[in-house]
Scaffold this motif. Structure first.
Motif, mmCIF file in Angstrom:
data_model
loop_
_atom_site.group_PDB
_atom_site.id
_atom_site.type_symbol
_atom_site.label_atom_id
_atom_site.label_comp_id
_atom_site.label_asym_id
_atom_site.label_seq_id
_atom_site.Cartn_x
_atom_site.Cartn_y
_atom_site.Cartn_z
ATOM 1 N N GLN A 178 -2.265 -17.644 -41.171
ATOM 2 C CA GLN A 178 -1.017 -18.069 -40.545
ATOM 3 C C GLN A 178 0.101 -18.233 -41.571
ATOM 4 O OE1 GLN A 178 -3.322 -20.680 -37.121
ATOM 5 N NE2 GLN A 178 -1.283 -21.319 -37.722
ATOM 6 N N TYR A 179 -0.223 -18.743 -42.737
ATOM 7 C CA TYR A 179 0.798 -18.850 -43.786
ATOM 8 C C TYR A 179 1.254 -17.473 -44.251
ATOM 9 C CZ TYR A 179 1.183 -23.857 -44.779
ATOM 10 O OH TYR A 179 1.489 -25.195 -44.712
ATOM 11 N N LEU A 180 0.308 -16.532 -44.359
ATOM 12 C CA LEU A 180 0.659 -15.182 -44.777
ATOM 13 C C LEU A 180 1.608 -14.535 -43.779
ATOM 14 C CD1 LEU A 180 0.229 -12.786 -46.717
ATOM 15 C CD2 LEU A 180 -1.751 -12.138 -45.332
ATOM 16 N N ILE A 181 1.333 -14.708 -42.484
ATOM 17 C CA ILE A 181 2.199 -14.130 -41.458
ATOM 18 C C ILE A 181 3.574 -14.790 -41.469
ATOM 19 C CG2 ILE A 181 2.497 -13.843 -38.966
ATOM 20 C CD1 ILE A 181 -0.545 -13.596 -38.758
ATOM 21 N N SER A 182 3.616 -16.094 -41.672
ATOM 22 C CA SER A 182 4.895 -16.801 -41.665
ATOM 23 C C SER A 182 5.761 -16.457 -42.872
ATOM 24 C CB SER A 182 4.665 -18.314 -41.617
ATOM 25 O OG SER A 182 3.992 -18.763 -42.787
ATOM 26 N N GLU A 183 5.136 -16.018 -43.974
ATOM 27 C CA GLU A 183 5.901 -15.639 -45.157
ATOM 28 C C GLU A 183 6.701 -14.359 -44.909
ATOM 29 O OE1 GLU A 183 6.382 -16.820 -48.264
ATOM 30 O OE2 GLU A 183 5.280 -18.690 -47.937
ATOM 31 N N LEU A 184 6.094 -13.386 -44.224
ATOM 32 C CA LEU A 184 6.740 -12.103 -43.961
ATOM 33 C C LEU A 184 6.551 -11.730 -42.492
ATOM 34 C CD1 LEU A 184 5.391 -10.230 -47.113
ATOM 35 C CD2 LEU A 184 7.731 -11.062 -46.805
ATOM 36 N N PRO A 185 7.170 -12.471 -41.587
ATOM 37 C CA PRO A 185 6.897 -12.249 -40.157
ATOM 38 C C PRO A 185 7.322 -10.871 -39.663
ATOM 39 C CG PRO A 185 8.748 -13.743 -40.461
ATOM 40 C CD PRO A 185 8.149 -13.546 -41.809
ATOM 41 N N GLN A 186 8.477 -10.370 -40.086
ATOM 42 C CA GLN A 186 8.968 -9.092 -39.577
ATOM 43 C C GLN A 186 8.089 -7.930 -40.020
ATOM 44 O OE1 GLN A 186 13.063 -8.747 -40.781
ATOM 45 N NE2 GLN A 186 13.779 -10.272 -39.313
ATOM 46 N N GLN A 187 7.578 -7.999 -41.262
ATOM 47 C CA GLN A 187 6.763 -6.905 -41.761
ATOM 48 C C GLN A 187 5.312 -6.995 -41.303
ATOM 49 O OE1 GLN A 187 8.842 -8.832 -43.432
ATOM 50 N NE2 GLN A 187 9.739 -7.825 -45.233
ATOM 51 N N ILE A 188 4.775 -8.205 -41.223
ATOM 52 C CA ILE A 188 3.343 -8.381 -40.991
ATOM 53 C C ILE A 188 3.002 -8.626 -39.526
ATOM 54 C CG2 ILE A 188 1.361 -9.868 -41.524
ATOM 55 C CD1 ILE A 188 2.412 -10.245 -44.269
ATOM 56 N N LEU A 189 3.851 -9.314 -38.781
ATOM 57 C CA LEU A 189 3.499 -9.775 -37.436
ATOM 58 C C LEU A 189 3.061 -8.650 -36.495
ATOM 59 C CD1 LEU A 189 3.174 -12.273 -35.758
ATOM 60 C CD2 LEU A 189 5.576 -12.110 -35.085
ATOM 61 N N PRO A 190 3.780 -7.523 -36.393
ATOM 62 C CA PRO A 190 3.306 -6.451 -35.489
ATOM 63 C C PRO A 190 1.934 -5.916 -35.885
ATOM 64 C CG PRO A 190 5.599 -6.102 -36.078
ATOM 65 C CD PRO A 190 5.087 -7.190 -36.987
#
Length: 301
Positions: free
Chosen positions: A224-236
Motif C-alpha cells: 500500500q505504501y508503494l502504491i501511494s508513492e506513485l499512484p498514477q504509474q503503479i495503480l492501474p
C-alpha cells in the motif's frame, strides 16, 4: 631476406588485431582506429593519476570467504545459490552480488565503442565520473541504479540510469537521456563509479530476499505504501495484477510458482551475455559497408 621475413611475420600476426580495431571504430577518425579494440588497457600509472590508486590492487589479502564469494559470483547463477540448503547467509549473498559486477573498465569501453562506433561516449562518461556527476548510487542485488547530474553548458540535465548484471557481465542498461545507443555517457559514468569507488555504493540484498523476511501485515503495508508513492504509474498495473491473482480463471500468474525478481540476476538455465546494442551495431555496419562499397570519384591531374 631474413629481415624481410621477420618483418612480414610480425605484420601477418598483427593483421587480425588490426581487423578487430576497425570493427568498433568505423565512424571515428583514422588516428583512433588502434584504441578501441578488445586489447585496450589503461596503464597503471595513468589509472593511479585518474583514480588515486592502481585499480588492480585490492588493498590487502582477501579472506577465504571473500575469495569463495568472488569465485561463485563469476561462475554460478544466483538462482542456484538461493536453492542451497541450508540457506546461504544474507551477508554472503551480499558478497556474491558485490563481486558479480564487472571489475574492468576495458569491457565497458569495448561495448560502448561497439554501440556508438567510437570512444566519444566513453570519454564523456569518464569526464562525468571525474567531475563527480554520479549521485545516489544504489545496488539492490544484481540491479544498479544512480542519477547522473550534468551541469556543463552543452548538456545540462539530470538522468536516471539503471543497469542489471550477472556473473561479471552487464546484461541490460537503460538511461532516461535521449541518446540513440543504450551505452550512453551516463551509463558509462555509473559503471566507472561502481568499478572504481564500490565502497560509495549502497549495497542491499535482492528484493525477494528482503520480502521473505516480512510478515503478512508488513507485506500489506509495503504494497500500500508503494502504491501511494506513485499512484498514477503503479495503480492501474497493481489493480490488474490483483484481478489476475483473485480470478478463478487459469492465468500465468496463478499457475507459475514464485514471482519474478529483477534484482536477483539470471536463471540457472540462462546463458549470460554482455548487453550488445544490436540495432545501432547493424546501423553502423551498414554505414561502413556503404562507405566502402559506394564508388568514390577519381580525380585526374
Amino acid at each position: 631476406m631474413f629481415e624481410w621475413e621477420e618483418g612480414d611475420r610480425f605484420s601477418f600476426e598483427d593483421s587480425e588485431r588490426f581487423e578487430e580495431d576497425s570493427l568498433c571504430s568505423w565512424i571515428s577518425e583514422p588516428e583512433s582506429l588502434c584504441n578501441n579494440w578488445r586489447g585496450w588497457k589503461r596503464s597503471e600509472k595513468i589509472a593511479s593519476l585518474l583514480y588515486g590508486r592502481a585499480r588492480d590492487q585490492d588493498g590487502g589479502v582477501q579472506t577465504l570467504t571473500e575469495m569463495c564469494a568472488r569465485t561463485v559470483a563469476a561462475h554460478i547463477p544466483f538462482e542456484v545459490v538461493e536453492q542451497m540448503m541450508p540457506p546461504v547467509p544474507e551477508q554472503l549473498q551480499l558478497l556474491i552480488a558485490f563481486w558479480s559486477f564487472p571489475e574492468n573498465e576495458e569491457d565497458i569501453r569495448l561495448y560502448s565503442c561497439l554501440a556508438n562506433g567510437n570512444a566519444d561516449e566513453f570519454l564523456r562518461g569518464e569526464n562525468h565520473y571525474k567531475h563527480k556527476s554520479v549521485h545516489d548510487p544504489l545496488q539492490i542485488g544484481f540491479h544498479l541504479s544512480a542519477t547522473v547530474v550534468v551541469s556543463s553548458s552543452g548538456t545540462k540535465g539530470q538522468f536516471n540510469v539503471a543497469v542489471t548484471f550477472d556473473r561479471g557481465r552487464i546484461t541490460t542498461c537503460n538511461c532516461t537521456c535521449s541518446a540513440n545507443a543504450s551505452w550512453c555517457s551516463h551509463v558509462v559514468a555509473v559503471c566507472l563509479h561502481r568499478i572504481h569507488q564500490p565502497s560509495q555504493v549502497k549495497l542491499r540484498a535482492p528484493v525477494s530476499e528482503s520480502l521473505s523476511r516480512l510478515q503478512r501485515d508488513q507485506l500489506q503495508k509495503f504494497a500500500q505504501y508503494l502504491i501511494s508513492e506513485l499512484p498514477q504509474q503503479i495503480l492501474p498495473t497493481a489493480q490488474r495484477l490483483i484481478d489476475e491473482i483473485l480470478s478463478s480463471q487459469t492465468s500465468d500468474i496463478n499457475t507459475v510458482s514464485g514471482a519474478p525478481d529483477p534484482t536477483a540476476g539470471g536463471s540457472a538455465n540462462e546463458q549470460m551475455a554482455w548487453w550488445l546494442d544490436e540495432s545501432n551495431l547493424h546501423e553502423n555496419i551498414h554505414k561502413i559497408l556503404v562507405k566502402f562499397c559506394v564508388p568514390s570519384p577519381i580525380v585526374f591531374r
